[in-house]
Design an enzyme around this catalytic site. Sequence first.
Site, mmCIF file in Angstrom:
data_model
loop_
_atom_site.group_PDB
_atom_site.id
_atom_site.type_symbol
_atom_site.label_atom_id
_atom_site.label_comp_id
_atom_site.label_asym_id
_atom_site.label_seq_id
_atom_site.Cartn_x
_atom_site.Cartn_y
_atom_site.Cartn_z
ATOM 1 N N HIS A 58 81.631 20.609 53.751
ATOM 2 C CA HIS A 58 80.950 19.553 54.505
ATOM 3 C C HIS A 58 81.477 18.207 54.011
ATOM 4 O O HIS A 58 81.895 18.078 52.855
ATOM 5 C CB HIS A 58 79.432 19.659 54.331
ATOM 6 N N ASP A 76 77.202 26.293 63.465
ATOM 7 C CA ASP A 76 76.877 25.363 62.376
ATOM 8 C C ASP A 76 76.794 23.930 62.882
ATOM 9 O O ASP A 76 76.020 23.126 62.377
ATOM 10 C CB ASP A 76 77.944 25.481 61.277
ATOM 11 N N CYS A 114 72.862 21.317 57.513
ATOM 12 C CA CYS A 114 72.021 22.479 57.233
ATOM 13 C C CYS A 114 70.554 22.082 57.329
ATOM 14 O O CYS A 114 70.129 21.146 56.652
ATOM 15 C CB CYS A 114 72.325 23.022 55.827
#
Length: 299
Positions: free
Chosen positions: A210, A17, A241
């Site tokens: 986040h 990620d 993202c």
Amino acid sequence: MSRWPAKVTIKEVGPRDGLQNEATPIATADKIAWINLLSETGLSYIEVTSFVHPKWIPQLADAVEVAAGIRRKAGVTYAALVPNEKGLERALGAGVDEVGVFMSASETHNQKNINKTIAATFPVLEAVVKTAKQAGKTVRGYVSTVFGCPYEGPVAVDQVLMVADRLLAMGVDELSLGDTIGVATPKQVEEVLTIVLRRFPADRIAMHFHDTRGTALANILVSMEMGITTFDSSLGGLGGCPYAPGASGNVATDDLVYMLHGMGIETGIDVEQLTKAALFIRDKIGRPLPSRYLQTVLS
């Protein structure tokens, strides 16, 4: 009884990620070296890569080489994200310990991220979960946009429950509920978890925050008060993202560890080794990392 848990499990998602949104290519050897450093920190879980098609996430095109090339440490789970059966075949060939499947709670983000409707995603993931289980792997299910969608705005809790229900019914071992664009506030987290935890046990739920608006640590505190003890984080606060405009990095592993250790909560993580791994990846990326802890260390 303390309102805080005695121990928390931190799942490091930086190599997947954290790196997936980086425009500058990171050499395969550097990714492997970074994961090897992470393995020495006391982390029990590292998500090493994603077996999506290289054209979607070019940074992770070397998934097989990375997963096969790392030095594995006993007691550490090495996981990877898998979109479909083809990706699963590559992941199993590279020897991953755990498979992560993923989808969104909001229809538009799911379409942008997976190129399918939510309804059309379920059969694909069901096939992945079934095959992964037959191969003796544990499976983690990521649910994105739980607290808000960049395209649709607020997401109904009923929609989150529907997706979570289907994933658990498939045989997913743990659900990671994601605040993909970092919009959640502590009050919202409390409201959503109150409903979620009526349906599912806390030990099957992880939270994935986040820090886009600086509320990730506050949201983790509320989650812990409600019985959650597993959290995803990314070393140095790397991440974002590709299909969520404006989404900045995950909560920083080093910031989270500092807070937890300061509260007397055990993580099993060695802060010195963690800092060494953070400085390594900072130098490879070639820019400062957003974590407050690292900035303090460097000053």
